[in-house]
Design a protein around this motif. Structure first.
Motif, PDB file in Angstrom:
ATOM      1  N   GLN A  41      12.103 -31.904 -11.778  1.00  0.00           N
ATOM      2  CA  GLN A  41      12.220 -32.766 -12.953  1.00  0.00           C
ATOM      3  C   GLN A  41      12.867 -32.059 -14.128  1.00  0.00           C
ATOM      4  N   GLY A  42      12.781 -30.735 -14.101  1.00  0.00           N
ATOM      5  CA  GLY A  42      13.335 -29.978 -15.216  1.00  0.00           C
ATOM      6  C   GLY A  42      14.773 -29.595 -15.022  1.00  0.00           C
ATOM      7  N   ALA A  43      15.452 -30.196 -14.062  1.00  0.00           N
ATOM      8  CA  ALA A  43      16.817 -29.790 -13.778  1.00  0.00           C
ATOM      9  C   ALA A  43      17.678 -29.890 -15.030  1.00  0.00           C
ATOM     10  N   ALA A  44      18.544 -28.890 -15.177  1.00  0.00           N
ATOM     11  CA  ALA A  44      19.310 -28.754 -16.407  1.00  0.00           C
ATOM     12  C   ALA A  44      20.569 -29.598 -16.399  1.00  0.00           C
ATOM     13  N   PRO A  45      21.014 -30.019 -17.579  1.00  0.00           N
ATOM     14  CA  PRO A  45      22.336 -30.639 -17.630  1.00  0.00           C
ATOM     15  C   PRO A  45      23.380 -29.615 -17.203  1.00  0.00           C
ATOM     16  N   ALA A  46      24.409 -30.088 -16.539  1.00  0.00           N
ATOM     17  CA  ALA A  46      25.397 -29.173 -15.977  1.00  0.00           C
ATOM     18  C   ALA A  46      25.947 -28.220 -17.030  1.00  0.00           C
ATOM     19  N   SER A  47      26.068 -28.698 -18.263  1.00  0.00           N
ATOM     20  CA  SER A  47      26.669 -27.869 -19.312  1.00  0.00           C
ATOM     21  C   SER A  47      25.831 -26.648 -19.634  1.00  0.00           C
ATOM     22  N   ALA A  48      24.516 -26.722 -19.321  1.00  0.00           N
ATOM     23  CA  ALA A  48      23.633 -25.609 -19.661  1.00  0.00           C
ATOM     24  C   ALA A  48      23.470 -24.629 -18.519  1.00  0.00           C
ATOM     25  N   VAL A  49      24.178 -24.870 -17.426  1.00  0.00           N
ATOM     26  CA  VAL A  49      24.049 -23.995 -16.264  1.00  0.00           C
ATOM     27  C   VAL A  49      25.206 -23.008 -16.214  1.00  0.00           C
TER      28      VAL A  49
ATOM     29  N   GLY B 280       5.197 -22.254 -14.351  1.00  0.00           N
ATOM     30  CA  GLY B 280       5.179 -23.571 -14.986  1.00  0.00           C
ATOM     31  C   GLY B 280       5.613 -23.687 -16.433  1.00  0.00           C
ATOM     32  N   GLU B 281       5.663 -22.574 -17.156  1.00  0.00           N
ATOM     33  CA  GLU B 281       5.894 -22.720 -18.597  1.00  0.00           C
ATOM     34  C   GLU B 281       7.312 -23.166 -18.958  1.00  0.00           C
ATOM     35  N   ALA B 282       8.248 -23.065 -18.016  1.00  0.00           N
ATOM     36  CA  ALA B 282       9.618 -23.473 -18.336  1.00  0.00           C
ATOM     37  C   ALA B 282       9.932 -24.877 -17.810  1.00  0.00           C
ATOM     38  N   GLU B 283       8.926 -25.542 -17.251  1.00  0.00           N
ATOM     39  CA  GLU B 283       9.158 -26.893 -16.742  1.00  0.00           C
ATOM     40  C   GLU B 283       9.739 -27.796 -17.822  1.00  0.00           C
ATOM     41  N   GLY B 284      10.832 -28.454 -17.491  1.00  0.00           N
ATOM     42  CA  GLY B 284      11.420 -29.425 -18.399  1.00  0.00           C
ATOM     43  C   GLY B 284      12.341 -28.823 -19.446  1.00  0.00           C
ATOM     44  N   LEU B 285      12.465 -27.518 -19.473  1.00  0.00           N
ATOM     45  CA  LEU B 285      13.321 -26.907 -20.497  1.00  0.00           C
ATOM     46  C   LEU B 285      14.773 -26.794 -20.050  1.00  0.00           C
ATOM     47  N   GLY B 286      15.035 -27.032 -18.770  1.00  0.00           N
ATOM     48  CA  GLY B 286      16.399 -26.913 -18.282  1.00  0.00           C
ATOM     49  C   GLY B 286      16.795 -25.458 -18.121  1.00  0.00           C
ATOM     50  N   ALA B 287      18.056 -25.244 -17.797  1.00  0.00           N
ATOM     51  CA  ALA B 287      18.528 -23.878 -17.516  1.00  0.00           C
ATOM     52  C   ALA B 287      18.778 -23.083 -18.784  1.00  0.00           C
ATOM     53  N   ALA B 288      19.094 -23.784 -19.880  1.00  0.00           N
ATOM     54  CA  ALA B 288      19.334 -23.122 -21.175  1.00  0.00           C
ATOM     55  C   ALA B 288      20.310 -21.950 -21.039  1.00  0.00           C
ATOM     56  N   ARG B 289      21.286 -22.094 -20.172  1.00  0.00           N
ATOM     57  CA  ARG B 289      22.316 -21.059 -19.909  1.00  0.00           C
ATOM     58  C   ARG B 289      21.686 -19.736 -19.436  1.00  0.00           C
ATOM     59  N   LEU B 290      20.600 -19.853 -18.709  1.00  0.00           N
ATOM     60  CA  LEU B 290      19.937 -18.642 -18.205  1.00  0.00           C
ATOM     61  C   LEU B 290      20.865 -17.851 -17.295  1.00  0.00           C
ATOM     62  N   THR B 291      20.944 -16.554 -17.548  1.00  0.00           N
ATOM     63  CA  THR B 291      21.582 -15.627 -16.609  1.00  0.00           C
ATOM     64  C   THR B 291      20.561 -14.555 -16.266  1.00  0.00           C
ATOM     65  N   ILE B 292      20.603 -14.114 -15.030  1.00  0.00           N
ATOM     66  CA  ILE B 292      19.705 -13.054 -14.566  1.00  0.00           C
ATOM     67  C   ILE B 292      20.583 -11.962 -13.960  1.00  0.00           C
ATOM     68  N   THR B 293      20.516 -10.797 -14.557  1.00  0.00           N
ATOM     69  CA  THR B 293      21.400  -9.694 -14.174  1.00  0.00           C
ATOM     70  C   THR B 293      20.522  -8.538 -13.717  1.00  0.00           C
ATOM     71  N   VAL B 294      20.775  -8.034 -12.531  1.00  0.00           N
ATOM     72  CA  VAL B 294      19.907  -7.002 -11.944  1.00  0.00           C
ATOM     73  C   VAL B 294      20.670  -5.692 -11.793  1.00  0.00           C
ATOM     74  N   GLY B 295      19.981  -4.587 -12.075  1.00  0.00           N
ATOM     75  CA  GLY B 295      20.606  -3.277 -11.945  1.00  0.00           C
ATOM     76  C   GLY B 295      19.709  -2.277 -11.252  1.00  0.00           C
ATOM     77  N   PHE B 296      20.305  -1.184 -10.800  1.00  0.00           N
ATOM     78  CA  PHE B 296      19.606  -0.112 -10.084  1.00  0.00           C
ATOM     79  C   PHE B 296      19.645   1.163 -10.921  1.00  0.00           C
ATOM     80  N   GLY B 297      18.479   1.741 -11.190  1.00  0.00           N
ATOM     81  CA  GLY B 297      18.415   2.975 -11.965  1.00  0.00           C
ATOM     82  C   GLY B 297      18.700   4.199 -11.116  1.00  0.00           C
TER      83      GLY B 297
END
Ligand SMILES: C=CC1=C(C)c2cc3[nH]c(cc4nc(cc5[nH]c(cc1n2)c(C)c5CCC(=O)O)C(CCC(=O)O)=C4C)c(C)c3C=C
Ligand SMILES: [Fe+2]
Length: 493
Positions: free
Chosen positions: A115-123, A192-209
Motif C-alpha cells: 500500500q505504501g508503494a511510491a510514486p514513480a517520480s520518488a523512486v 512498519g514505521e515507513a509504511e505509506g511514506l513511499g520511496a522518498a528517493r531512497l538510495t542504499i549504498t553498501v561498502g566494504f571496509g
C-alpha cells in the motif's frame, strides 16, 4: 530494551513469551543498542561469542526465523544450501524474490504490504552500473551505519549481503521488506514505521571496509591497493576510534528521515546474528549539491557548500575522479568508488563570536552570495592569483577553498556528499555537538582525500573551528545488475 534483553531474546529463540509472543529481542531493533550511538557510548562491541546469535548459530527456533525472513526476501533454503558459493543466493533472489513490480512476500492476513508503494517520480532505480547514492542528486536526509561482522562464516556473510540486496530492492521502491502484519504469533517481517511514506528517493549504498579483507573470510588477496588504511593525518588528534572503521557500511539517503532510518534499522535487524552496528550517524540538510539542478545548501557555519562540487551531470568528472576504471587492479571494483567518511565537529559557539570578514577569509568566499572573494556571483571561478591593493592574495593563502581546490592539489577533485548532523549537547562542556558528517567519493583516496586533507589539516584557517572526531574508509563496489545480483558477488566469484 537493554542489551541483555536483546541478547536473551535472540539467543534462546523462544517463541512463547509470557504473553505468547516472541521475545522482545527477536522483534528487531537497531543494532547493538537501538540508538544512533556507537560502541564506545553504551553498546559494547559484540564478538562472535556474545553476539546473541539470533540466527544460524542458535539452537532452537532460529531456523524458523530465517525461514520467515527468507520467505519474505526470497532467500531461504537455496541460499543456505549454497555452501558458500553465493550461487544459491543469486538463484534464490532471482527466482523466488519478488520481481520489481511486486512486493517480496505474498500479503498475509491483514498485511499492508504494497500500500505504501511510491510514486514513480520518488523512486531512484536500485539496479545499474554504479550504486545509487553517489552520483544521485543528494537527498535531504542521511542515515549511515558501519557494521562489524560477528560471524566468521563466508556463507553467512554471503547470505547477509544477498538478504540485504533483496531488502534494498524492496525498500528503494517504497515497499516493506516483508509483511508488516503477520500472524499474531510471529514478529512482523518489516518493522512498519515507513509504511505509506513511499520511496522518498531512497538510495542504499553498501561498502566494504579494509578490515573485511583480513584473514576471516579469505579475502586478503582481493583487497584493492586503494583500500589502504588511511594514514594518520594532520588534525587527527581528536579522532575517536569507536566512531570509525567497520567491516561494512550502509549509506541510506532519502527525502524523508523515517524512510532513511527504516532502511538502516531493517538492515540491522536482518543482520542479527551475523553483524552488529559499530557506529552510526544521522544527517540532515545536505551540505553538498551534487546536481546542477540543485540549489546550493548551507552548512551549519552558514556558508553555501558544494558550489564547486562534482555534479551528476558531469560524466567527464565522474569518470575521471569518482568511478574506478581499468586502472584499478581488482576487477571486482570497476564501476565502484571509495567512500571516505569523517565526522567533523564544528566549534559553533566559538565560530559565532567571529566577525563576518574573518569568517569569509576562513573560506575565501562571501557568506551571503557564496561568491569567491575575487568574484561577484556564486559560480564565478576563484582567482587564486589575484592580489589586493596591499599586495596580499585576495583569497588568503590559508583559505579553505584555496587549499582544497584542484588548482592546489595536482588537479585532483572529489565528489562531496556530506550532511549536517547534531547529536545534542556535549555532556562535559554543555556545548553543541554538531557539525558536518563529511562523505566523499573518489577513485583512489591515496591520490585524492589523503593529500587534500593532509594540506587542510596542516594549514586550513578552518581548523580553529573544527575537530575531526570520526574517520572511516570503504570500498563501494559497482551497482547490482538485476534481481539476483548482490553486493560482492564478483568479489567472492
Ligand atoms: C578533505 C576534504 C575536505 C574536507 C575534510 C572539508 C571539510 C569542510 N568543508 C567545509 C566547507 C566548505 N568546503 C568548501 C569547498 C571545498 N571543500 C573541499 C574539501 C574538503 N572540505 C573541496 C575539495 C572544496 C572545493 C574547493 C574548490 O574547488 O574550490 C566550501 C566552498 C563551497 C564549495 O565549493 O563547496 C565550503 C563552504 C566545512 C565546513 C568543512 C568541515 C567542517
Ligand atoms: Fe570543504
Amino acid at each position: 530494551m537493554n542489551e541483555q534483553g536483546a541478547g536473551q531474546g535472540a539467543a534462546d529463540g523462544s517463541v512463547g513469551g509470557r504473553d505468547g509472543r516472541r521475545g522482545a529481542g527477536e522483534s528487531g531493533g537497531v543494532g547493538s543498542g537501538g540508538s544512533t550511538g556507537h560502541a564506545g557510548e553504551g553498546g559494547s562491541k559484540k564478538t562472535s561469542s556474545d553476539s546473541g546469535s539470533g540466527s544460524a548459530s542458535a539452537n532452537s527456533s532460529p531456523a524458523s526465523r530465517r525461514q520467515l525472513l527468507g520467505r519474505a526476501l526470497g532467500i531461504a533454503a537455496g541460499a543456505t544450501a549454497a555452501g558458500g558459493t553465493g550461487f544459491g543466493i543469486a538463484r534464490a533472489t532471482e527466482s523466488d524474490a519478488a520481481p520489481d513490480t511486486a512486493p517480496g512476500v505474498a500479503p498475509s492476513r491483514g498485511t499492508t504490504a504494497g500500500q505504501g508503494a511510491a510514486p514513480a517520480s520518488a523512486v531512484v532505480p536500485f539496479y545499474g552500473a554504479h550504486q545509487a547514492g553517489i552520483a544521485t542528486p543528494a537527498q535531504d536526509r542521511l542515515a549511515f551505519a558501519a557494521f562489524d561482522l560477528t560471524t566468521t562464516s563466508v556463507q553467512d556473510l554471503q547470505i547477509l549481503l544477498g538478504t540485504w540486496a533483496a531488502a534494498a530492492s524492496q525498500m528503494t521502491r517504497g515497499l516493506p521488506v516483508g509483511a508488516v502484519e503477520t500472524s499474531p504469533q510471529a514478529p512482523p517481517i518489516d518493522t512498519g514505521e515507513a509504511e505509506g511514506l513511499g520511496a522518498a528517493r531512497l538510495t542504499i549504498t553498501v561498502g566494504f571496509g579494509p578490515s573485511l579483507f583480513d584473514q576471516r573470510f579469505g579475502l586478503s588477496g582481493k583487497r584493492p591497493a586503494a583500500l589502504a588504511d588511511l594514514p594518520t593525518l594532520p588534525g587527527d588528534g581528536s579522532l575517536i576510534p569507536a566512531r570509525g572503521g567497520g567491516d561494512l557500511c550502509v549509506q541510506a539517503c532519502a527525502d524523508d528521515p523515517v524512510v532513511a532510518f527504516h532502511a538502516i534499522r531493517n538492515f540491522a535487524r536482518l543482520a542479527r546474528g551475523k553483524a552488529v552496528i559499530r557506529w552510526s550517524q544521522l544527517g540532515f540538510g545536505r551540505t553538498s549539491s551534487t546536481s546542477v539542478d540543485q540549489q546550493t545548501e548551507r552548512n551549519l557555519l552558514g556558508f553555501k557548500d558544494g558550489t564547486r562540487n562534482i555534479k551528476a551531470e558531469s560524466g567527464a568528472d565522474l569518470n575521471g575522479y569518482v568511478w574506478v576504471g581499468a586502472e584499478g587492479e581488482q576487477a571486482w571494483m570497476r564501476g565502484g568508488s571509495y567512500l571516505v567518511a569523517r565526522r567533523i565537529r564544528m566549534l559553533i559557539e566559538s565560530w559565532d563570536t567571529d566577525y563576518l570578514a574573518d569568517q569569509e577569509n576562513v573560506f575565501g568566499r562571501f557568506k551571503t552570495s557564496g561568491a569567491p572573494l575575487t568574484g561577484k556571483a556564486e559560480f564565478d571561478t576563484p582567482d587564486f592569483a589575484a592580489q589586493g591593493a596591499d599586495g596580499r592574495p585576495v583569497i588568503p593563502v590559508n583559505a579553505h577553498i584555496r587549499l582544497a581546490a584542484p588548482e592546489t592539489n595536482d588537479g585532483q577533485k572529489i565528489l562531496r556528499r556530506g550532511y549536517s548532523y547534531t547529536d545534542g549537547i556535549d555532556a562535559t562542556t554543555g556545548l553543541l555537538d554538531a557539525g558536518l558528517f563529511f562523505i566523499a567519493y573518489q577513485k583512489d583516496p591515496r591520490k585524492q582525500f589523503v593529500p587534500i586533507q593532509s594540506r587542510l589539516g596542516q594549514h586550513d584557517n578552518l581548523n580553529e573551528y573544527i575537530r575531526h572526531t570520526g574517520s572511516a574508509l570503504f570500498a563501494v563496489p559497482p551497482g547490482l545488475t538485476a534481481a539476483g545480483d548482490w553486493w560482492g558477488k564478483a568479489l567472492f566469484g
